[in-house]
Design a protein around this motif. Structure first.
Motif, mmCIF file in Angstrom:
data_model
loop_
_atom_site.group_PDB
_atom_site.id
_atom_site.type_symbol
_atom_site.label_atom_id
_atom_site.label_comp_id
_atom_site.label_asym_id
_atom_site.label_seq_id
_atom_site.Cartn_x
_atom_site.Cartn_y
_atom_site.Cartn_z
ATOM 1 N N THR A 14 0.837 -1.198 0.000
ATOM 2 C CA THR A 14 0.000 0.000 0.000
ATOM 3 C C THR A 14 0.872 1.249 0.000
ATOM 4 O O THR A 14 0.622 2.197 -0.745
ATOM 5 C CB THR A 14 -0.936 0.001 1.227
ATOM 6 N N ALA A 15 1.904 1.244 0.834
ATOM 7 C CA ALA A 15 2.804 2.392 0.909
ATOM 8 C C ALA A 15 3.519 2.599 -0.429
ATOM 9 O O ALA A 15 3.636 3.738 -0.904
ATOM 10 C CB ALA A 15 3.818 2.190 2.028
ATOM 11 N N ALA A 16 3.960 1.513 -1.062
ATOM 12 C CA ALA A 16 4.643 1.616 -2.355
ATOM 13 C C ALA A 16 3.705 2.212 -3.399
ATOM 14 O O ALA A 16 4.102 3.066 -4.202
ATOM 15 C CB ALA A 16 5.144 0.249 -2.805
ATOM 16 N N TYR A 22 7.590 0.701 -7.545
ATOM 17 C CA TYR A 22 7.425 -0.742 -7.705
ATOM 18 C C TYR A 22 7.948 -1.425 -6.445
ATOM 19 O O TYR A 22 9.133 -1.312 -6.117
ATOM 20 C CB TYR A 22 8.193 -1.181 -8.949
ATOM 21 N N LEU A 23 7.073 -2.105 -5.712
ATOM 22 C CA LEU A 23 7.416 -2.695 -4.413
ATOM 23 C C LEU A 23 8.655 -3.587 -4.487
ATOM 24 O O LEU A 23 9.535 -3.499 -3.644
ATOM 25 C CB LEU A 23 6.227 -3.488 -3.852
ATOM 26 N N GLU A 24 8.738 -4.440 -5.498
ATOM 27 C CA GLU A 24 9.835 -5.397 -5.583
ATOM 28 C C GLU A 24 11.194 -4.716 -5.752
ATOM 29 O O GLU A 24 12.228 -5.335 -5.533
ATOM 30 C CB GLU A 24 9.603 -6.397 -6.726
ATOM 31 N N ALA A 25 11.203 -3.451 -6.134
ATOM 32 C CA ALA A 25 12.461 -2.724 -6.311
ATOM 33 C C ALA A 25 12.863 -1.935 -5.063
ATOM 34 O O ALA A 25 13.945 -1.362 -5.021
ATOM 35 C CB ALA A 25 12.344 -1.780 -7.504
ATOM 36 N N GLU A 53 15.807 7.631 -6.559
ATOM 37 C CA GLU A 53 16.338 6.827 -7.666
ATOM 38 C C GLU A 53 15.227 6.014 -8.341
ATOM 39 O O GLU A 53 15.131 5.972 -9.562
ATOM 40 C CB GLU A 53 17.435 5.894 -7.123
ATOM 41 N N LEU A 54 14.379 5.376 -7.532
ATOM 42 C CA LEU A 54 13.278 4.590 -8.087
ATOM 43 C C LEU A 54 12.304 5.466 -8.869
ATOM 44 O O LEU A 54 11.850 5.091 -9.947
ATOM 45 C CB LEU A 54 12.506 3.869 -6.978
ATOM 46 N N PRO A 59 12.682 0.480 -11.703
ATOM 47 C CA PRO A 59 11.502 0.123 -12.484
ATOM 48 C C PRO A 59 10.231 0.743 -11.897
ATOM 49 O O PRO A 59 10.104 0.887 -10.699
ATOM 50 C CB PRO A 59 11.463 -1.403 -12.414
ATOM 51 N N HIS A 60 9.338 1.098 -12.802
ATOM 52 C CA HIS A 60 8.100 1.768 -12.430
ATOM 53 C C HIS A 60 6.936 0.776 -12.451
ATOM 54 O O HIS A 60 6.891 -0.105 -13.308
ATOM 55 C CB HIS A 60 7.783 2.894 -13.427
ATOM 56 N N PRO A 61 5.969 0.937 -11.533
ATOM 57 C CA PRO A 61 4.773 0.078 -11.550
ATOM 58 C C PRO A 61 3.914 0.421 -12.773
ATOM 59 O O PRO A 61 4.055 1.497 -13.370
ATOM 60 C CB PRO A 61 4.066 0.428 -10.246
#
Length: 131
Positions: A14-16, A22-25, A53-54, A59-61
């Motif tokens: 939810t926070a991501a 992207y949560l996985e990043a 940086e993200l 990578p972007h969601p």
């Protein structure tokens, strides 16, 4: 009677989503913990290097990828894009401008025009009812 205010927390996913990343990043400590409302506000107000940086390079969601390409999330799926993309990959797609992307951008432009038309129509209707 005094009210005890508990700290509101959210899952990392939810926070991501609220941060547009992207949560996985994200770093492992972000993915494994819970995020309080105050922590989220602090991340938004003064983003750490990993978050900057993200947001910049990905990578972007998918919602961010769709917005950067000017298409809907469904349009991404129809175009075969199901994974997160980096800013570099998004720019490469824009340069290639495949047929599906051109078509989806045109579709999105039509949807926006129709949305504006409907808003105007509703506004006129309200004005007529109000007079």
């Amino acid at each position: 009677m005094t009210s005890h205010q508990s700290t509101q927390t959210m899952k990392p996913a939810t926070a991501a989503k609220k941060l547009g990343v992207y949560l996985e990043a994200t770093p492992a400590e972000f993915q494994e913990g819970v995020v309080t409302r105050d922590e989220l506000n602090a991340l938004q107000a003064d983003p750490p290097e990993w978050l900057r940086e993200l947001r910049s390079n990905g990578p972007h969601p998918r919602p961010v990828v769709a917005a950067k390409l000017g298409v809907s999330i469904s349009g991404l799926a129809r175009g075969g894009v199901t994974e997160a993309l980096t800013t570099e990959q998004i720019e490469a797609l824009k340069q290639e401008s495949p047929e599906w992307l051109q078509k989806e951008r045109a579709t999105q432009a039509e949807v926006r025009k129709e949305t504006v038309r409907i808003k105007e129509k509703n506004k006129q209707k309200q004005e007529q009812q109000g007079s």
